[in-house]
Every structure is written in C-alpha cells, then in structure tokens.
Design a protein around this motif. Structure first.
Motif, PDB file in Angstrom:
ATOM      1  N   ARG A  38       9.231  -0.610  14.814  1.00  0.00           N
ATOM      2  CA  ARG A  38       8.264  -0.822  13.745  1.00  0.00           C
ATOM      3  C   ARG A  38       8.306   0.352  12.770  1.00  0.00           C
ATOM      4  N   GLN A  39       7.903   0.041  11.543  1.00  0.00           N
ATOM      5  CA  GLN A  39       7.869   1.067  10.511  1.00  0.00           C
ATOM      6  C   GLN A  39       6.618   0.887   9.676  1.00  0.00           C
ATOM      7  N   ALA A  40       5.760   1.889   9.737  1.00  0.00           N
ATOM      8  CA  ALA A  40       4.546   1.884   8.940  1.00  0.00           C
ATOM      9  C   ALA A  40       4.829   2.568   7.600  1.00  0.00           C
ATOM     10  N   PRO A  41       4.028   2.271   6.577  1.00  0.00           N
ATOM     11  CA  PRO A  41       4.250   2.897   5.265  1.00  0.00           C
ATOM     12  C   PRO A  41       4.269   4.416   5.355  1.00  0.00           C
ATOM     13  N   GLY A  42       5.301   5.020   4.782  1.00  0.00           N
ATOM     14  CA  GLY A  42       5.409   6.467   4.767  1.00  0.00           C
ATOM     15  C   GLY A  42       5.832   7.097   6.071  1.00  0.00           C
ATOM     16  N   PRO A  87      -5.704  -0.779  14.352  1.00  0.00           N
ATOM     17  CA  PRO A  87      -5.235  -0.613  12.964  1.00  0.00           C
ATOM     18  C   PRO A  87      -3.950   0.206  12.874  1.00  0.00           C
ATOM     19  N   GLU A  88      -3.757   1.146  13.761  1.00  0.00           N
ATOM     20  CA  GLU A  88      -2.541   1.958  13.723  1.00  0.00           C
ATOM     21  C   GLU A  88      -1.300   1.206  14.169  1.00  0.00           C
ATOM     22  N   ASP A  89      -1.455  -0.012  14.635  1.00  0.00           N
ATOM     23  CA  ASP A  89      -0.299  -0.860  14.946  1.00  0.00           C
ATOM     24  C   ASP A  89       0.238  -1.557  13.698  1.00  0.00           C
ATOM     25  N   THR A  90      -0.461  -1.415  12.591  1.00  0.00           N
ATOM     26  CA  THR A  90      -0.028  -2.031  11.345  1.00  0.00           C
ATOM     27  C   THR A  90       1.324  -1.485  10.918  1.00  0.00           C
ATOM     28  N   ALA A  91       2.278  -2.383  10.706  1.00  0.00           N
ATOM     29  CA  ALA A  91       3.649  -1.980  10.362  1.00  0.00           C
ATOM     30  C   ALA A  91       4.488  -3.230  10.151  1.00  0.00           C
ATOM     31  N   VAL A  92       5.689  -3.010   9.646  1.00  0.00           N
ATOM     32  CA  VAL A  92       6.702  -4.063   9.673  1.00  0.00           C
ATOM     33  C   VAL A  92       7.450  -3.915  10.998  1.00  0.00           C
ATOM     34  N   TYR A  93       7.533  -5.008  11.736  1.00  0.00           N
ATOM     35  CA  TYR A  93       8.185  -5.009  13.032  1.00  0.00           C
ATOM     36  C   TYR A  93       9.578  -5.632  12.898  1.00  0.00           C
ATOM     37  N   THR A 114       9.029  -8.496  10.186  1.00  0.00           N
ATOM     38  CA  THR A 114       7.835  -9.320  10.027  1.00  0.00           C
ATOM     39  C   THR A 114       6.621  -8.387   9.963  1.00  0.00           C
ATOM     40  N   GLN A 115       5.743  -8.661   9.010  1.00  0.00           N
ATOM     41  CA  GLN A 115       4.595  -7.771   8.786  1.00  0.00           C
ATOM     42  C   GLN A 115       3.482  -8.068   9.780  1.00  0.00           C
ATOM     43  N   VAL A 116       2.971  -7.018  10.393  1.00  0.00           N
ATOM     44  CA  VAL A 116       1.779  -7.105  11.234  1.00  0.00           C
ATOM     45  C   VAL A 116       0.712  -6.211  10.617  1.00  0.00           C
ATOM     46  N   THR A 117      -0.426  -6.793  10.308  1.00  0.00           N
ATOM     47  CA  THR A 117      -1.531  -6.037   9.728  1.00  0.00           C
ATOM     48  C   THR A 117      -2.768  -6.212  10.591  1.00  0.00           C
ATOM     49  N   VAL A 118      -3.332  -5.082  11.037  1.00  0.00           N
ATOM     50  CA  VAL A 118      -4.520  -5.107  11.888  1.00  0.00           C
ATOM     51  C   VAL A 118      -5.673  -4.490  11.108  1.00  0.00           C
ATOM     52  N   SER A 119      -6.692  -5.289  10.884  1.00  0.00           N
ATOM     53  CA  SER A 119      -7.848  -4.804  10.118  1.00  0.00           C
ATOM     54  C   SER A 119      -8.905  -4.236  11.060  1.00  0.00           C
ATOM     55  N   SER A 120      -9.626  -3.246  10.555  1.00  0.00           N
ATOM     56  CA  SER A 120     -10.649  -2.590  11.397  1.00  0.00           C
ATOM     57  C   SER A 120     -11.995  -3.263  11.254  1.00  0.00           C
TER      58      SER A 120
END
Length: 120
Positions: A38-42, A87-93, A114-120
């Motif tokens: 996975r790769q999160a922004p930045g 929320p810290e699992d948010t990333a492109v997998y 594939t994008q995974v977005t976890v909202s708090s």
C-alpha cells in the motif's frame, strides 16, 4: 501477456471491513509468492502482507490481527480481508505476484491499484 487486476476497494468508516481481490490472468504457468502493498499520499510504498504458494503468510506489524491474506490457487486469485479498519489504513493498495509464464520466464507483476479510504 500476464495481468493482475485488483478489486474491492472503497470508502468505509473506521471499524469497518473490506475485502480486496487480486486476480491473475493470461499465459500463466505458475504463481509463486503473492503480496499486498500500500501507498499513502506522501509516503513510500510499504509491504502489508505476503503469502507463498504453499500458504505461508507474514504481515506488517501495523496490520497483524486485523488483516488476513489468502489465495485460491485454482482461481489464480489472492485476497486481503481487512477488519477493524483505521483511518491510517487509507492508501492505494497494490497486488504483486511472482509469475512464471508459459514461456517459463518469471517476472514480478503489479496490479493497477485500488483505493481504500477509511473515514474517522
């Protein structure tokens, strides 16, 4: 040609679950290790989980106990069951697989992500 296609990403609330799939297709002779990154922004791309063709698994410390990697060798498909998402699992997998083609040449292939977005 060999292709990896991921599916199953989306938007989920914290504490929720998602199941990712990675299907390999094409001129495949055998598939060895398969991995989820996975790769999160930045941030740099990081290894999340891996599974050998014999079913041995290993996980990043950050996902142990929450994520489960599995594979169906008959379907050339790998899965990542993600529970108790944060929320810290948010990333492109991305899925990655070591594939030996019918030509007997082996390469490491990547899916498109594939994008995974976890909202708090």
């Amino acid at each position: 040609q060999v292709q990896l296609v991921e599916s199953g990403g989306g938007l989920v609330q914290a504490g929720g679950s998602l199941r990712l799939s990675c299907a390999a297709s094409g001129s495949i002779f055998s598939i060895n290790a398969m991995r989820w990154y996975r790769q999160a922004p930045g941030k740099q791309r990081e290894l999340v989980a891996a599974i050998t063709n014999g079913g041995r698994t290993n996980y990043a410390d950050s996902v142990k106990g929450r994520f489960t990697i599995s594979r169906d060798n008959a379907k050339n498909t790998m899965y990542l069951q993600m529970n108790s998402l944060k929320p810290e699992d948010t990333a492109v997998y991305y899925c990655n697989a070591e594939i030996q083609a019918l030509s007997r040449q082996s390469y490491a292939y990547w899916g498109q992500g594939t994008q995974v977005t976890v909202s708090s």
